[in-house]
Design a protein around this motif. Structure first.
Motif, mmCIF file in Angstrom:
data_model
loop_
_atom_site.group_PDB
_atom_site.id
_atom_site.type_symbol
_atom_site.label_atom_id
_atom_site.label_comp_id
_atom_site.label_asym_id
_atom_site.label_seq_id
_atom_site.Cartn_x
_atom_site.Cartn_y
_atom_site.Cartn_z
ATOM 1 N N GLU A 164 -10.835 33.281 0.987
ATOM 2 C CA GLU A 164 -10.541 33.641 2.375
ATOM 3 C C GLU A 164 -11.754 33.433 3.279
ATOM 4 N N ASP A 165 -12.925 33.876 2.814
ATOM 5 C CA ASP A 165 -14.142 33.717 3.632
ATOM 6 C C ASP A 165 -14.487 32.244 3.827
ATOM 7 N N GLU A 166 -14.298 31.443 2.773
ATOM 8 C CA GLU A 166 -14.594 30.015 2.914
ATOM 9 C C GLU A 166 -13.661 29.343 3.912
ATOM 10 N N LEU A 167 -12.380 29.701 3.844
ATOM 11 C CA LEU A 167 -11.428 29.118 4.781
ATOM 12 C C LEU A 167 -11.753 29.534 6.212
ATOM 13 N N ALA A 168 -12.154 30.802 6.392
ATOM 14 C CA ALA A 168 -12.542 31.250 7.734
ATOM 15 C C ALA A 168 -13.752 30.458 8.225
ATOM 16 N N ALA A 169 -14.707 30.206 7.307
ATOM 17 C CA ALA A 169 -15.879 29.411 7.681
ATOM 18 C C ALA A 169 -15.480 27.979 8.035
ATOM 19 N N GLU A 170 -14.526 27.420 7.287
ATOM 20 C CA GLU A 170 -14.053 26.074 7.594
ATOM 21 C C GLU A 170 -13.384 26.023 8.968
ATOM 22 N N VAL A 171 -12.582 27.051 9.254
ATOM 23 C CA VAL A 171 -11.922 27.099 10.556
ATOM 24 C C VAL A 171 -12.966 27.186 11.668
ATOM 25 N N GLU A 172 -13.999 28.019 11.455
ATOM 26 C CA GLU A 172 -15.043 28.153 12.460
ATOM 27 C C GLU A 172 -15.817 26.852 12.615
ATOM 28 N N ARG A 173 -16.066 26.164 11.498
ATOM 29 C CA ARG A 173 -16.771 24.892 11.560
ATOM 30 C C ARG A 173 -15.941 23.855 12.326
ATOM 31 N N GLU A 174 -14.640 23.828 12.062
ATOM 32 C CA GLU A 174 -13.780 22.901 12.789
ATOM 33 C C GLU A 174 -13.751 23.236 14.276
ATOM 34 N N ARG A 175 -13.757 24.546 14.560
ATOM 35 C CA ARG A 175 -13.771 24.953 15.966
ATOM 36 C C ARG A 175 -15.052 24.506 16.660
ATOM 37 N N LEU A 176 -16.178 24.647 15.963
ATOM 38 C CA LEU A 176 -17.451 24.219 16.535
ATOM 39 C C LEU A 176 -17.488 22.713 16.747
ATOM 40 N N VAL A 177 -16.954 21.972 15.773
ATOM 41 C CA VAL A 177 -16.914 20.511 15.913
ATOM 42 C C VAL A 177 -16.051 20.123 17.108
ATOM 43 N N GLU A 178 -14.896 20.768 17.217
ATOM 44 C CA GLU A 178 -14.013 20.489 18.353
ATOM 45 C C GLU A 178 -14.685 20.861 19.668
ATOM 46 N N SER A 179 -15.382 22.011 19.664
ATOM 47 C CA SER A 179 -16.084 22.432 20.868
ATOM 48 C C SER A 179 -17.173 21.432 21.240
ATOM 49 N N LEU A 180 -17.892 20.927 20.241
ATOM 50 C CA LEU A 180 -18.928 19.930 20.498
ATOM 51 C C LEU A 180 -18.322 18.642 21.048
ATOM 52 N N GLU A 181 -17.211 18.224 20.478
ATOM 53 C CA GLU A 181 -16.556 17.017 20.969
ATOM 54 C C GLU A 181 -16.095 17.188 22.418
ATOM 55 N N LEU A 182 -15.548 18.393 22.720
ATOM 56 C CA LEU A 182 -15.135 18.656 24.092
ATOM 57 C C LEU A 182 -16.334 18.664 25.033
ATOM 58 N N ALA A 183 -17.450 19.254 24.550
ATOM 59 C CA ALA A 183 -18.655 19.287 25.378
ATOM 60 C C ALA A 183 -19.157 17.878 25.663
ATOM 61 N N LEU A 184 -19.136 17.018 24.645
ATOM 62 C CA LEU A 184 -19.556 15.635 24.844
ATOM 63 C C LEU A 184 -18.616 14.920 25.808
ATOM 64 N N GLU A 185 -17.326 15.188 25.665
ATOM 65 C CA GLU A 185 -16.355 14.548 26.560
ATOM 66 C C GLU A 185 -16.562 15.013 27.993
ATOM 67 N N ARG A 186 -16.793 16.326 28.177
ATOM 68 C CA ARG A 186 -17.013 16.833 29.534
ATOM 69 C C ARG A 186 -18.334 16.339 30.098
ATOM 70 N N SER A 187 -19.333 16.197 29.221
ATOM 71 C CA SER A 187 -20.605 15.627 29.668
ATOM 72 C C SER A 187 -20.394 14.206 30.180
ATOM 73 N N HIS A 188 -19.554 13.462 29.480
ATOM 74 C CA HIS A 188 -19.229 12.104 29.935
ATOM 75 C C HIS A 188 -18.518 12.154 31.286
ATOM 76 N N HIS A 189 -17.584 13.102 31.433
ATOM 77 C CA HIS A 189 -16.876 13.222 32.708
ATOM 78 C C HIS A 189 -17.842 13.611 33.822
ATOM 79 N N LEU A 190 -18.787 14.512 33.525
ATOM 80 C CA LEU A 190 -19.770 14.903 34.534
ATOM 81 C C LEU A 190 -20.621 13.713 34.959
ATOM 82 N N GLN A 191 -21.016 12.917 33.980
ATOM 83 C CA GLN A 191 -21.804 11.729 34.298
ATOM 84 C C GLN A 191 -21.000 10.778 35.174
#
Length: 559
Positions: A164-191
């Motif tokens: 259970e803890d590993e799956l929660a960590a995986e979900v959090e890692r996926e969330r962080l990756v998605e958040s980073l991708e969104l941040a990069l995309e928004r950075s591109h939009h800002l540029q």
């Protein structure tokens, strides 16, 4: 026993048993073989071998004892699906006491697992003797487990652990990756927004650019940008995207006294975010009709601030309720800040452009003369869009002999400096227009084609100055010195007519006595650095009286 089962059914067997050595030591023997049956099922013989496994047995026992301290669960299942061994970790995970589990049937301990994907995987491993690893969600035990199954003829060895803890960590890692991708995309939009705003020159262009790329970056249903009017009484929307016509007509111009998020953002100078329409209506129940018509799920308004003053508001909304996380709010705040700067820059451009347009209009003649069958017409057409002021000028006027003089002025650059320069040139040409006793043709020729000398005198400080425009055939300019001799006023030649950038203008002062004469030659412009030509002429006349000398050079006034 395994041997008895082989004798009854036929087939192979594997068993392990103890023997007592004549020395009194207990030894372990492993027997492996096959029972051969007659046609009627009667045992005929057994073929096999036996080998001592005392050391192997002791090693397994040591390994088993070490597994008592392992964090993963370990279970040994015999061919009859009875639990032969269970380590303490497995006991904790399953929630049973060891004494209640060992020797019991596995499927009676886990009745909810019978005839499920979990039981199918275990049966398949036992029948094929192929190791397998899989994950399973077993609710009665509280979540997800990972199992590693190693089959053998005498049963299954199963390692399992709660993940259970590993799956929660995986979900959090996926969330962080998605958040980073969104941040990069928004950075591109800002540029992209920054680059596009650099090309905008009007407020309308700024609004269109910001709304277009903000909607693309956030996937909003609606986006609008409104500015406060000069009297700070209304919000006037410069641009609104994807609004029903009724809403657009009613909300195109909103009094700041209206109870709404867009007006509150301006009055209170703070951003507001509502993640559901219910949350929005809880603060603004008067907007129920508008919300129902537009179908807004989430809403955000941000003030446009310039030097601490709210000049407008940026508003966006989504069709469905949604979370507006911190990164998205920061993105909107950054867009609002860039938008405010771009709007102020565009307003400054528009003010300068309006001033320059008025100046350009003043330069051009309202009516061109008509002489007999001759009709004059002119048109001013900028070569580049957005630059309506180039400073260029044209005019036409009648000469004394009845002919028509056409004048076209072209100046380098554009905008206010160019228009101001050409205004001075036009004022220089005013004396060339025909007078009661003038020759306009000669005036134009002398002003534009011949060189001139210009001098200025300041009686109060007893200082006289001279500047030269262009070349002159008679050599350096000179003036009477206090002792009666001629004093050269310097060498070199400045720009013709006092304008242009070919050479630098020079003023050359000469000190004289109060009783000294102050001769002055003038081409009619009377220009002085930093002052208009007309003003220069008016200033010079009472201070520097000029008398005409007989036989003076044509086209020049001389003392």
């Amino acid at each position: 026993t395994a041997i008895g089962a082989a004798l009854r059914r036929g087939g192979s067997f594997l068993t392990e048993y103890r023997v007592v050595h004549p020395s009194g030591e207990t030894r372990w023997i492993q027997g492996r073989g096959t029972a051969v049956l007659a046609a009627d099922g009667t045992p005929l013989r057994m073929i096999g071998l036996g080998m001592e496994t005392t050391e192997l047995r002791n090693a397994r026992e040591r390994a088993g004892r070490s597994m008592d301290f392992a964090s993963d669960g370990l279970a040994l299942i015999d061919p009859d699906w009875r639990v032969a061994y269970l380590n303490p970790a497995a006991s904790r995970i399953l929630g049973y006491d060891l004494r209640d589990i060992v020797g019991r049937n596995l499927w009676k301990l886990l009745p909810d697992a019978v005839d499920t994907w979990f039981s199918e995987r275990l049966y398949k491993a036992a029948s094929t003797l192929e190791a397998t690893r899989f994950r399973v969600n077993y609710g009665p035990l509280g979540g997800w487990f990972e199992l590693s199954v190693f089959p053998a003829p005498d049963g299954l060895t199963v390692f399992f652990r709660n993940i259970e803890d590993e799956l929660a960590a995986e979900v959090e890692r996926e969330r962080l990756v998605e958040s980073l991708e969104l941040a990069l995309e928004r950075s591109h939009h800002l540029q992209t927004i920054t680059e596009r705003l650099a090309d905008t020159i009007t407020v309308r262009e700024v609004a269109q650019t910001v709304l277009k790329y903000t909607r693309a970056a956030l996937g909003t249903l609606y986006a609008g940008l409104a500015l406060v009017d000069e009297r700070r009484e209304f919000l006037e929307f410069e641009e609104q995207h994807a609004l029903p016509r009724a809403i657009h007509e009613n909300w195109g111009r909103v009094p700041l006294s209206t109870d709404a998020p867009v007006t509150a953002a301006v009055v209170e100078r703070r951003s507001t975010f509502y993640e559901t329409s219910d949350e929005l209506l809880a603060h603004y129940p008067n907007l129920e009709g508008a919300v129902a018509l537009v179908g807004q799920g989430a809403f955000a308004t941000l003030p446009l601030l310039s030097s601490g003053r709210a000049i407008g508001v940026l508003s966006v909304s989504w069709a469905d309720p949604r979370e507006i996380p911190g990164p998205m709010r920061e993105f909107l705040a950054t867009v609002a800040a860039q938008c405010s700067q771009a709007i102020e820059r565009a307003r400054l451009f528009e003010r300068e452009r309006a001033t320059a347009q008025r100046l350009q209009t003043a330069i051009l003649p309202e009516v061109l003369p008509a002489v007999g069958e001759l009709r004059c017409a002119g048109r001013y057409l900028p070569a580049e869009w957005g630059i309506d002021v180039g400073g260029d000028w044209y005019d036409a006027f009648l000469l004394a002999d009845g002919r028509v003089a056409l004048v076209v002025g072209d100046v380098a650059g554009h905008g206010l400096p160019a228009a101001s320069t050409m205004t001075q040139l036009r004022n220089m040409l005013e004396p060339a227009r025909p007078r009661a006793r003038g020759d306009g043709q000669r005036g134009v020729r002398d002003l534009l084609l011949r060189d001139a000398r210009r001098r200025r005198a300041d009686v109060a400080v007893r200082e006289r100055g001279s500047s030269r425009a262009g070349r002159h055939p008679s050599g350096p300019a000179a003036a009477p010195a206090p002792d009666g001799d001629r004093a050269a006023l310097g060498v070199g030649h400045d720009a013709g007519g006092g304008i242009g950038r070919a050479r630098t203008r020079h003023d050359r002062p000469v000190v004289h006595g109060r009783a000294d004469r102050a001769p002055h030659s003038n081409d009619g412009g009377g220009a002085r650095r930093g002052a208009g030509l007309r003003r220069g002429s008016a200033r010079r006349r009472p201070r520097c009286p000029v008398r005409r000398r007989a036989g003076a050079g044509r086209g020049r006034d001389a003392a």
